[in-house]
Structure formats: structure tokens, C-alpha cells
Enzyme design. Structure first.
Site, PDB file in Angstrom:
ATOM      1  CD  GLU A  52       0.129  62.148 -58.958  1.00 15.88           C
ATOM      2  OE1 GLU A  52      -0.669  62.392 -58.018  1.00 15.88           O
ATOM      3  OE2 GLU A  52       0.259  61.043 -59.466  1.00 15.88           O
ATOM      4  CB  CYS A  73      -3.076  59.831 -56.242  1.00  9.07           C
ATOM      5  SG  CYS A  73      -2.614  59.422 -57.909  1.00  9.07           S
ATOM      6  CE  LYS A  83      12.475  55.163 -52.048  1.00  7.22           C
ATOM      7  NZ  LYS A  83      11.697  53.927 -51.806  1.00  7.22           N
ATOM      8  CD  GLU A  88      -4.518  60.639 -50.693  1.00 12.69           C
ATOM      9  OE1 GLU A  88      -3.473  60.996 -50.139  1.00 12.69           O
ATOM     10  OE2 GLU A  88      -4.616  60.415 -51.911  1.00 12.69           O
TER      11      GLU A  88
END
Ligand code: NAD
Ligand code: MN
Length: 488
Positions: free
Chosen positions: A266, A300, A192, A398
Site C-alpha cells: 500500500e 496516502c 515493525k 506525492e
């Protein structure tokens, strides 16, 4: 529907002439699900629009896979499993080699589509993303018939049906990182893509048809979080691989507990670059700039915290300012562009909120606001903050945008403890002239990937993955095969 690849963005104040990518590309008005080797309309009868974040223009409609559609995709992967998993590794390798070669042949088309749908600069999608996509398929093809050498003395079995959910920052690359090892090891997949960037995954489905990959070995379902949820919670999947936010990752981990499903995650990061006074400063500044401004900071492993040894702070700030201001922000389809469009309006709002918080908490904002940004689309000038303490919000959370927090240290000890002082542990960078210092510091940093005198370098042979809340499991390298095999 033919779509203009030049986006007509007015860039002013640049001393370079525009160098637009003009590769012609056509995009279907409606993009169906890829199930059992065929493109089919969704049983849900629902569709959603994908836009070009650099222009706000709608590119196409994409199918929303509902529960029944996800069921069909998983059933197809399950049906294809016995034959695919029993196929000789050397035969599976042939399919992977064909996919890799076909991606190379259609590379420019993939790069343009990736840039149109996601907003990243064409020079990145062309020179980084798509070559790495091909490389991952080539690399995994090489393992398909050598799995007993990757795991000596063990009987290597596939896990089964893999559900793979990916984000929007490296759309096709994330698809390749997930599909290539899964297929090499004899699994079947339901993938997906993220809802803002489904187009390249669907075009990959065309490649899968071209190379005559057996029906059902790879299925692609599009849609947003609900589609992801149906897929992740499906009883017939044997493994779930997820890349995305820590929030969703934690939810998936809770929900898969006790189900017997294998899981790899992850997730996010707050990676640190540490620059020692003995480093080659120009080189370090170049790496720091690419570490945080590459792909608009939608990485990331972005080096979003910078720790500078005190004596060189002033020099680093001055060079960083100069370099940041020379970055070209604007039309992603222009080959000169360094910083493209922010992937979505909501991500832009998140980033802007963080910048406000940084200022409100007392940080000093340094912005590359010397360029006039296009009037339409989602844009954010690269920036960095000084006068930041490790307790400040922007130094802890983040941001996933082109925002860097600059802090200082006096001793290697302090640098290491400050860099490790985060719930994340994805990557780090160490900049020094001394090899011994590199090894000493790298050994003690809690991060899955550590670059020395470089940053954001990727290779299919090298494993990638996190410590702590950045997730677990590795992608790439020999280690990247392990999440896709049962060792009996
Ligand atoms: P997200 O986690 O919401 O989305 C990632 C993928 O998961 C998408 O395909 C999405 O449709 C799907 N998804 C969403 N909710 C789901 C659910 N409940 N169950 C199953 N699948 C679900 O991430 P986002 O909202 O697109 O981005 C938000 C933040 O995620 C970013 O600000 C960044 O911090 C982080 N992020 C990290 C990475 C990475 O590579 N580690 C990549 C993209 C985003
Ligand atoms: Mn899009």
C-alpha cells in the site's frame, strides 16, 4: 518517566481559549522489543530517540532491532504458528474481541500517546484513529470463525509467518489493519512500526499481554529502515505486507521476487477531487479541506489534486480560502486544533521544498499564514496553489503535506482523463448533485477508493487499497482477509 501532556505551546491570535487534553500518561525511558510475549533489551545494544514533533522534546528511547533481534522475533512467530493456526476460529475470535475491548478501555491513553509521538491533533487520534483501531479488531474477530463463508467452497488455510511494516501517518491504525486480519486467519506476525512513531504499537503489546495472547503470536520489533530490511528479507517469513513510500515498496517487490513470499503493498497516492458546477459547493469545500488538510496531509489517500469545473472556479477559490484560513494550526494536544505538527523535520523539509518548486514553476501560492506558529517543532501552514498545469511537479508528485494543487476542467471527459493522468491510483472524490454522473465518472476513475460527495471516510467493513503504483492487495472488509489466507 512521567511526561506532561500539555505542551506549553504559546498560541497567539486565536479567539478560542486553549482546551488542552490533560489525560495523565507515563512513558518508559527505554522501550524494549516485544518478542515471544516479553519485553526484552535488544541484542544490538542500540537505542534511538523518539521525539514529540510539536515541541522537539525527546519522549523516550526505543530499541533498535538488529539482525539477531529480528531473527529471534521471526523464530518466535514460527514457533507459535502450529498451535495458533490450529486453534478453533471461535477461540481466536475471543482474543481479538478482548484486544478490541481493552483498546476501548484504554482509548484515551492511546490517543494521547499517538498525538504526543506523532503530532496529529488529539481530536483526530481520539475520534478517528483509536475508534477505528478497535473497530478493525471487532470486525476481524467476527470473521475468525466464519472464514468458510468468506471463501465458500474453499479450504481456508493461514499463510504462516507474516512480516508487517508500517508508516508513521496512522501508526496504531496501520498496526490494526495489518494485525487483525492476519490473526483472524490464523497467522502469526512480526510487526515493525515506523521509527518516529513506535510508542503506540509497543503499548498495544501491553494489551496483548493483558489479554494473554499466546506468546509469539505477535512480535514487535522497532528500528528504522535497516530493521525493516532484515525483516523483509528474512527467509522464514511467508508473507510481507508493507505500507509506505513507493520507493521502498518497489525495492521490496524486486527483492522478494522468486522467493515464494506473498506480498501486498500500500504505497503513495496523488488522489483527485473532482467538483462539478452542480455540486453543493459549501459541502464540497468542506470535504476538500478535510481531504487535504486532515492529519497535515499525511494521508496516502489525501485529495492533493483538485479539479474544478470552470464556471465555479472563482466561487470555489473564495470559499476554499475562507475555510483554509479558519483552520487552527498548532498544539496537537489542544482539542480545538485542526492541523497539528508535521511528523518529522525531514518530512517538513520535503514539503517546504515542494512549495518552493511550486512557486518556481509559476504556481500562485495561497497560504493560511494568518496564524503565528509555535517557535519550536515542525509546522507547515495549510496552502493551495492555483495557475497549476498537470505537468507541474507539485501536481504530479506525492507531497504528503498540507499542499493542494487546484486545476480546472470543462467536460466530464476532461475531468476523468486529467484525474487518471498519474502513475498512482489510490483514491478519488466526485462532487455533484447528479447520481448518474457519480456512477458514470466513478466507474471510469482508476482508483481503489472513490468517495462521492464525501472524502476520507473509513470503515472496517470497506476494502482499502490501490491501482497502479499505489500498490496492490486490499485491507479491510472481506477482501482484506484474502491476503492472509491460502485457499486450497
Ligand atoms: P518509508 O517507506 O521509508 O517508511 C515506511 C516504513 O518502511 C517504515 O517503517 C520504515 O522504517 C520502513 N522502511 C524504510 N526503508 C526500508 C527498507 N529498505 N526495507 C524495509 N523497510 C523499510 O516512508 P517514509 O520515509 O517514512 O515516508 C516517505 C514517503 O512515504 C512519504 O513522503 C510518503 O510519500 C510515503 N508514505 C506513504 C504512506 C502510505 O500510507 N501509503 C505512509 C507514510 C509515508
Ligand atoms: Mn515521535
Amino acid at each position: 518517566m512521567a511526561t506532561e501532556t500539555t505542551t506549553n505551546i504559546q498560541a497567539t491570535g486565536w479567539e478560542y481559549s486553549a482546551a488542552p487534553e490533560r489525560f495523565p500518561i507515563s512513558i518508559e525511558e527505554t522501550n524494549k522489543l516485544f518478542i515471544d510475549g516479553k519485553f526484552i533489551s535488544p541484542k544490538s545494544r542500540k537505542w534511538f530517540a523518539t521525539t514529540n514533533p510539536a515541541t522537539d522534546e525527546k519522549l523516550a528511547d526505543i530499541a533498535t532491532a538488529g539482525a539477531a533481534d529480528v531473527n529471534a522475533a521471526v523464530a518466535s512467530a514460527k514457533k507459535a504458528l502450529p498451535k495458533w493456526s490450529k486453534l478453533a476460529g471461535s477461540e481466536r475470535a475471543k482474543y481479538l474481541y478482548r484486544i478490541a475491548r481493552r483498546i476501548q478501555e484504554r482509548a484515551r491513553e492511546f490517543a494521547v500517546l499517538e498525538t504526543l509521538d506523532g503530532g496529529k491533533p488529539i481530536k483526530e487520534s481520539r475520534d478517528v484513529d483509536i475508534p477505528l483501531v478497535a473497530q478493525h479488531f471487532f470486525y476481524c474477530a467476527g470473521w475468525a470463525d466464519k472464514l468458510e463463508y468468506a471463501f465458500p467452497g474453499r479450504n481456508v488455510q493461514p499463510i504462516g509467518v507474516c512480516a508487517q511494516i508500517i508508516p508513521w501517518n496512522f501508526p496504531l491504525m496501520m498496526a490494526a489493519w495489518k494485525l487483525a486480519p492476519a490473526l483472524a486467519c490464523g497467522n502469526t506476525c512480526v510487526l515493525k512500526p515506523a521509527e518516529t512513531t513506535s510508542l503506540t504499537a509497543l503499548r498495544l503489546a501491553e494489551v496483548l499481554q493483558e489479554v494473554e495472547l499466546p506468546e509469539g503470536v505477535v512480535n514487535i520489533v522497532t528500528g528504522a529502515g535497516d530493521t525493516g530490511k532484515y525483516l523483509a528479507e528474512h527467509k522464514a517469513i511467508n508473507k510481507l505486507a508493507f505500507t509506505g513510500s513507493t520507493h521502498v515498496g518497489k525495492m521490496l517487490m524486486r527483492n522478494s521476487a522468486g522467493t515464494g513470499k506473498r506480498l501486498t503493498l500500500e504505497l503513495g497516492g496523488k488522489s483527485a477531487n473532482i467538483i462539478f458546477a452542480d455540486a453543493a459547493i459549501d459541502q464540497a469545500v468542506e470535504g476538500i479541506v478535510s481531504g487535504i488538510y486532515f492529519n497535515q496531509g499525511h494521508v496516502c489517500c489525501a485529495g492533493s489534486r483538485l479539479f474544478v469545473e470552470e464556471p465555479i472556479l472563482e466561487e470555489v477559490i473564495q470559499k476554499l480560502t475562507h475555510r483554509m484560513k479558519s483552520l487552527r494550526v498548532g498544539d496537537p494536544m489542544d482539542k480545538n486544533t485542526d492541523v497539528g505538527a508535521i511528523n518529522s523535520r525531514s518530512q517538513l523539509q520535503t514539503i517546504e521544498q515542494y512549495i518552493k518548486t511550486g512557486v518556481a514553476e509559476g504556481g500562485q501560492l495561497h497560504e493560511a499564514n494568518n496564524q503565528q506558529l509555535p517557535s519550536k517543532g515542525n509546522w507547515c501552514n495549510p496552502c493551495f496553489f492555483t495557475d497549476i498545469q498537470p505537468s507541474h511537479t507539485i501536481a504530479r508528485e506525492e507531497i504528503f503535506g498540507p499542499v493542494l494543487s487546484v486545476m480546472t476542467f470543462r467536460t466530464p471527459e476532461e475531468a476523468i482523463s486529467r484525474a487518471n493522468n498519474t502513475p498512482y491510483g489510490l483514491a478519488a472524490g466526485v462532487w455533484t448533485d447528479k447520481g448518474s454522473k457519480v456512477f458514470e465518472v466513478a466507474k471510469r476513475l482508476e482508483a481503489g477508493i472513490i468517495w462521492c460527495n464525501s472524502y476520507n471516510r473509513f470503515d472496517a467493513a470497506s476494502p482499502f487499497g490501490g491501482f497502479k503504483e499505489s500498490g496492490f492487495g486490499r485491507e479491510g472488509g472481506m477482501q482484506g482477509l484474502k491476503p492472509y489466507v491460502k485457499l486450497v
